[in-house]
Write an enzyme that holds these catalytic residues in place. Structure first.
Site, PDB file in Angstrom:
ATOM      1  N   ARG A 150       0.780  -1.494   0.131  1.00 33.53           N
ATOM      2  CA  ARG A 150       0.149   0.192   0.109  1.00 33.53           C
ATOM      3  C   ARG A 150       1.050   1.324   0.068  1.00 33.53           C
ATOM      4  O   ARG A 150       0.478   2.187  -0.072  1.00 33.53           O
ATOM      5  CB  ARG A 150      -0.858  -0.100   1.014  1.00 33.53           C
ATOM      6  CG  ARG A 150      -2.065  -1.000   1.320  1.00 33.53           C
ATOM      7  CD  ARG A 150      -2.675  -1.089   2.442  1.00 33.53           C
ATOM      8  NE  ARG A 150      -3.287   0.230   2.974  1.00 33.53           N
ATOM      9  CZ  ARG A 150      -4.411   0.572   2.941  1.00 33.53           C
ATOM     10  NH1 ARG A 150      -5.304   0.041   1.720  1.00 33.53           N
ATOM     11  NH2 ARG A 150      -4.874   1.696   3.164  1.00 33.53           N
ATOM     12  N   ARG A 183       9.827   6.362  -2.545  1.00 32.18           N
ATOM     13  CA  ARG A 183      10.208   6.866  -3.578  1.00 32.18           C
ATOM     14  C   ARG A 183      11.517   7.323  -3.426  1.00 32.18           C
ATOM     15  O   ARG A 183      12.309   7.544  -2.519  1.00 32.18           O
ATOM     16  CB  ARG A 183       9.407   8.051  -3.437  1.00 32.18           C
ATOM     17  CG  ARG A 183       7.929   7.756  -3.623  1.00 32.18           C
ATOM     18  CD  ARG A 183       7.114   9.072  -3.826  1.00 32.18           C
ATOM     19  NE  ARG A 183       5.395   8.971  -3.982  1.00 32.18           N
ATOM     20  CZ  ARG A 183       4.827   8.986  -2.853  1.00 32.18           C
ATOM     21  NH1 ARG A 183       5.234   9.910  -1.944  1.00 32.18           N
ATOM     22  NH2 ARG A 183       3.659   8.914  -2.666  1.00 32.18           N
ATOM     23  N   ARG A 227      -8.228  -6.061  13.414  1.00 35.24           N
ATOM     24  CA  ARG A 227      -8.028  -5.189  14.287  1.00 35.24           C
ATOM     25  C   ARG A 227      -9.025  -4.205  14.632  1.00 35.24           C
ATOM     26  O   ARG A 227      -9.767  -3.838  13.758  1.00 35.24           O
ATOM     27  CB  ARG A 227      -6.853  -4.580  14.029  1.00 35.24           C
ATOM     28  CG  ARG A 227      -5.435  -5.598  13.825  1.00 35.24           C
ATOM     29  CD  ARG A 227      -5.181  -6.189  15.157  1.00 35.24           C
ATOM     30  NE  ARG A 227      -4.248  -5.332  16.080  1.00 35.24           N
ATOM     31  CZ  ARG A 227      -3.927  -5.723  17.303  1.00 35.24           C
ATOM     32  NH1 ARG A 227      -4.270  -6.904  17.928  1.00 35.24           N
ATOM     33  NH2 ARG A 227      -2.922  -4.871  17.973  1.00 35.24           N
ATOM     34  N   ARG A 275      -0.138   5.978  16.499  1.00 37.27           N
ATOM     35  CA  ARG A 275       0.032   7.448  15.911  1.00 37.27           C
ATOM     36  C   ARG A 275      -0.687   8.557  16.471  1.00 37.27           C
ATOM     37  O   ARG A 275      -1.895   8.123  17.277  1.00 37.27           O
ATOM     38  CB  ARG A 275      -0.491   7.577  14.283  1.00 37.27           C
ATOM     39  CG  ARG A 275      -1.954   6.797  13.933  1.00 37.27           C
ATOM     40  CD  ARG A 275      -2.175   6.764  12.345  1.00 37.27           C
ATOM     41  NE  ARG A 275      -3.525   6.246  12.407  1.00 37.27           N
ATOM     42  CZ  ARG A 275      -4.155   6.112  11.169  1.00 37.27           C
ATOM     43  NH1 ARG A 275      -3.589   6.825   9.957  1.00 37.27           N
ATOM     44  NH2 ARG A 275      -5.359   5.825  11.206  1.00 37.27           N
ATOM     45  N   GLU A 287      -4.014   7.134  18.841  1.00 34.99           N
ATOM     46  CA  GLU A 287      -4.871   5.723  18.389  1.00 34.99           C
ATOM     47  C   GLU A 287      -3.969   4.740  18.841  1.00 34.99           C
ATOM     48  O   GLU A 287      -2.778   4.524  18.779  1.00 34.99           O
ATOM     49  CB  GLU A 287      -4.709   5.866  16.945  1.00 34.99           C
ATOM     50  CG  GLU A 287      -5.406   4.750  16.279  1.00 34.99           C
ATOM     51  CD  GLU A 287      -5.594   4.875  14.546  1.00 34.99           C
ATOM     52  OE1 GLU A 287      -5.813   5.931  14.085  1.00 34.99           O
ATOM     53  OE2 GLU A 287      -5.447   4.058  13.953  1.00 34.99           O
ATOM     54  N   TYR A 310      -9.101  -5.169   2.942  1.00 38.01           N
ATOM     55  CA  TYR A 310      -8.578  -3.999   3.437  1.00 38.01           C
ATOM     56  C   TYR A 310      -9.040  -3.057   2.132  1.00 38.01           C
ATOM     57  O   TYR A 310      -8.567  -3.211   0.970  1.00 38.01           O
ATOM     58  CB  TYR A 310      -7.243  -4.145   3.433  1.00 38.01           C
ATOM     59  CG  TYR A 310      -6.508  -3.002   4.324  1.00 38.01           C
ATOM     60  CD1 TYR A 310      -6.912  -1.716   4.438  1.00 38.01           C
ATOM     61  CD2 TYR A 310      -5.082  -3.477   4.912  1.00 38.01           C
ATOM     62  CE1 TYR A 310      -6.045  -0.920   5.288  1.00 38.01           C
ATOM     63  CE2 TYR A 310      -4.511  -2.823   5.558  1.00 38.01           C
ATOM     64  CZ  TYR A 310      -4.770  -1.420   5.765  1.00 38.01           C
ATOM     65  OH  TYR A 310      -4.256  -0.545   6.416  1.00 38.01           O
ATOM     66  N   ASP A 362      -9.787   0.899   0.361  1.00 42.25           N
ATOM     67  CA  ASP A 362      -9.845   2.414   0.594  1.00 42.25           C
ATOM     68  C   ASP A 362     -11.298   3.008   0.066  1.00 42.25           C
ATOM     69  O   ASP A 362     -12.017   2.366  -0.557  1.00 42.25           O
ATOM     70  CB  ASP A 362      -8.835   2.986  -0.181  1.00 42.25           C
ATOM     71  CG  ASP A 362      -7.414   2.641   0.311  1.00 42.25           C
ATOM     72  OD1 ASP A 362      -7.074   2.716   1.548  1.00 42.25           O
ATOM     73  OD2 ASP A 362      -6.705   2.467  -0.669  1.00 42.25           O
TER      74      ASP A 362
HETATM   75  N1  UDP Z   1       3.301   0.998   8.212  1.00 40.76           N
HETATM   76  C1  UDP Z   1       4.302   0.907   9.223  1.00 40.76           C
HETATM   77  N2  UDP Z   1       4.942   2.185   9.473  1.00 40.76           N
HETATM   78  C2  UDP Z   1       4.089   3.454   9.106  1.00 40.76           C
HETATM   79  C3  UDP Z   1       3.001   3.315   8.445  1.00 40.76           C
HETATM   80  C4  UDP Z   1       2.659   2.170   7.910  1.00 40.76           C
HETATM   81  O1  UDP Z   1       4.514  -0.052   9.352  1.00 40.76           O
HETATM   82  O2  UDP Z   1       4.706   4.434   9.582  1.00 40.76           O
HETATM   83  C5  UDP Z   1       2.539  -0.347   7.745  1.00 40.76           C
HETATM   84  C6  UDP Z   1       1.630  -1.007   8.647  1.00 40.76           C
HETATM   85  O3  UDP Z   1       1.769  -2.370   8.763  1.00 40.76           O
HETATM   86  C7  UDP Z   1       0.413  -0.369   8.054  1.00 40.76           C
HETATM   87  C8  UDP Z   1       0.673  -0.695   6.679  1.00 40.76           C
HETATM   88  O4  UDP Z   1       2.205  -0.353   6.920  1.00 40.76           O
HETATM   89  O5  UDP Z   1      -0.779  -1.173   8.324  1.00 40.76           O
HETATM   90  C9  UDP Z   1      -0.057   0.167   5.487  1.00 40.76           C
HETATM   91  O6  UDP Z   1       0.074   1.349   5.949  1.00 40.76           O
HETATM   92  P1  UDP Z   1      -1.262   2.287   5.617  1.00 40.76           P
HETATM   93  O7  UDP Z   1      -1.068   3.893   5.872  1.00 40.76           O
HETATM   94  O8  UDP Z   1      -1.910   2.033   4.456  1.00 40.76           O
HETATM   95  O9  UDP Z   1      -2.082   1.736   6.773  1.00 40.76           O
HETATM   96  P2  UDP Z   1      -3.699   2.348   7.371  1.00 40.76           P
HETATM   97  O10 UDP Z   1      -3.200   3.554   8.230  1.00 40.76           O
HETATM   98  O11 UDP Z   1      -4.497   2.987   6.070  1.00 40.76           O
HETATM   99  O12 UDP Z   1      -4.041   1.279   8.017  1.00 40.76           O
END
Ligand code: UDP
Length: 366
Positions: A172, A176, A249, A279, A300, A348, A350
């Site tokens: 996901r 870059r 989850r 976060r 969160e 999962y 969007d």
């Molecule tokens: N992830 C991570 N560190 C970060 C951001 C994301 O390890 O700083 C991992 C985490 O397992 C997450 C996945 O990458 O579930 C996908 O991130 P995304 O932001 O798409 O998750 P969302 O917040 O949409 O669940």
């Protein structure tokens, strides 16, 4: 024709809106919650007047112009680029991994080509086809970046070892080799000026749509009066968990209010396993076109879903996929019921996905 739609989130609301175009149709949308919008529901905080994304941050992003134009019919979509930061071992970095992250983390000033070669050298090239999240990360970015930014966060977020999770979860996120720090790649990105709830109210405000709130669906209900049912609730719940529960989850939020600006950004991730939350989101930064003296932010926390908890993220572990197949086989035998959405398909998803109107239409007119 009379239709029942279970769930007033995006999947349910889009189907309702589509069906309502035929004025001969009668559509009932029921939702067990006291509001429409599912997890996209927003409301103004009474203390600060900030628009709150009550079930966590939602930034709309799409690559399909038709989807973007469709959602813009129901709201004033303001351009918004999500620029996430992440804290690892006391330092702040840019996320997703981009040239700034690489240069910050390794104390270098590489250009795009140099960074690409550098990452190639530290990435694990022995992994050809990654079988799980961890292997995907090691193949993409190597162990150091994986451990700094993904390993601890992912264990907190998903409550299991990253090698138990599908590689698709990591895919996901982009990696870059330039300074583009937008969280998403999609060309259309925004947040509705007056929140998401307005979108649902406008989609469902049709003479031939009736919305019933605080109304929980049960498969025992008499469905004989409906030509078709669109069910967006959890597929395992529909079948009374006869093959066991699918794992999800769930998240919870700790709300705080203070004066001024708490963290200077909408989302900051906490990568270290020792920090109990994943976060912090500070919602006034999702609406930079507004002015607020006070601010409201949420820590969160992620945990396993127990009976009674709200399912958020489908884990899709191998055990789950076995159960899912059994549920799906049963679902396919039910001619008059379509399962859709994140919970109905156990995927999962969007926000843009339920809005891929043509695909959904094709699905239920089949
Ligand atoms: N992830 C991570 N560190 C970060 C951001 C994301 O390890 O700083 C991992 C985490 O397992 C997450 C996945 O990458 O579930 C996908 O991130 P995304 O932001 O798409 O998750 P969302 O917040 O949409 O669940």
């Amino acid at each position: 024709m009379k239709y029942l739609i279970v769930g007033a989130g995006f999947s349910g609301a889009v189907v309702a809106e589509q069906l309502s175009r035929d004025t001969d149709n009668e559509i009932i949308v029921m939702d067990e919650r006291s509001h429409v919008g599912g997890n996209c529901y927003t409301e103004r905080d009474t203390e600060t007047d900030v628009m709150i994304h009550c079930y966590g941050p939602h930034i709309f992003h799409a690559d399909d112009k038709e989807v973007w134009e469709y959602i813009c019919r129901f709201c004033d979509m303001k351009p918004f680029v999500n620029r996430v930061k992440t804290v690892s071992k006391g330092k702040v970095y840019s996320m997703p991994v981009n040239l700034h992250t690489i240069n910050q983390f390794f104390g270098k000033s590489l250009n795009p080509e140099e960074a690409r070669i550098f990452i190639e050298q530290i990435a694990d090239s022995s992994i050809e086809v990654p079988r799980n999240f961890e292997e995907q990360a090691l193949k993409f970015i190597g162990r150091e970046l994986y451990e700094a930014f993904f390993c601890g966060y992912t264990k907190k977020q998903w409550g299991c070892e990253p090698d138990m999770l599908p590689a698709s979860i990591l895919k996901r996120l982009p990696v870059r080799f330039n300074y583009n720090d937008s969280y998403y790649d999609d060309p259309y990105q925004g947040v509705p000026a007056e929140g998401y709830t307005e979108i649902f109210n406008r989609m469902l405000d049709r003479p031939n749509i009736k919305v019933q709130l605080n109304a929980k669906f049960s498969p025992e209900m008499d469905l004989s009066g409906y030509s078709h049912v669109f069910y967006t609730g959890p597929i395992d719940e529909f079948f009374a968990y006869k093959y066991g529960r699918l794992s999800y989850r769930t998240v919870s939020f700790e709300k705080n209010v203070c004066e001024g600006d708490f963290q200077g950004n909408a989302v900051i991730n906490y990568a270290d396993g020792e920090v109990p939350y994943t976060r912090i989101h500070e919602h006034k930064h999702f609406a930079p076109w507004e002015n607020h003296n006070k601010t409201v932010y949420f820590k969160e926390f992620s945990k396993e879903t127990m009976p009674g908890d709200m399912p958020y993220y489908p884990k899709r572990l191998s055990d789950d996929l076995v159960k899912l197949e059994l549920y799906q086989k049963e679902a396919q035998c039910l001619q008059d019921i379509t399962f859709l959405g994140r919970l109905g398909t156990y995927r999962y998803m969007d926000m843009k996905e339920p809005l891929t109107v043509r695909r959904i239409s094709a699905n239920f007119y089949d």
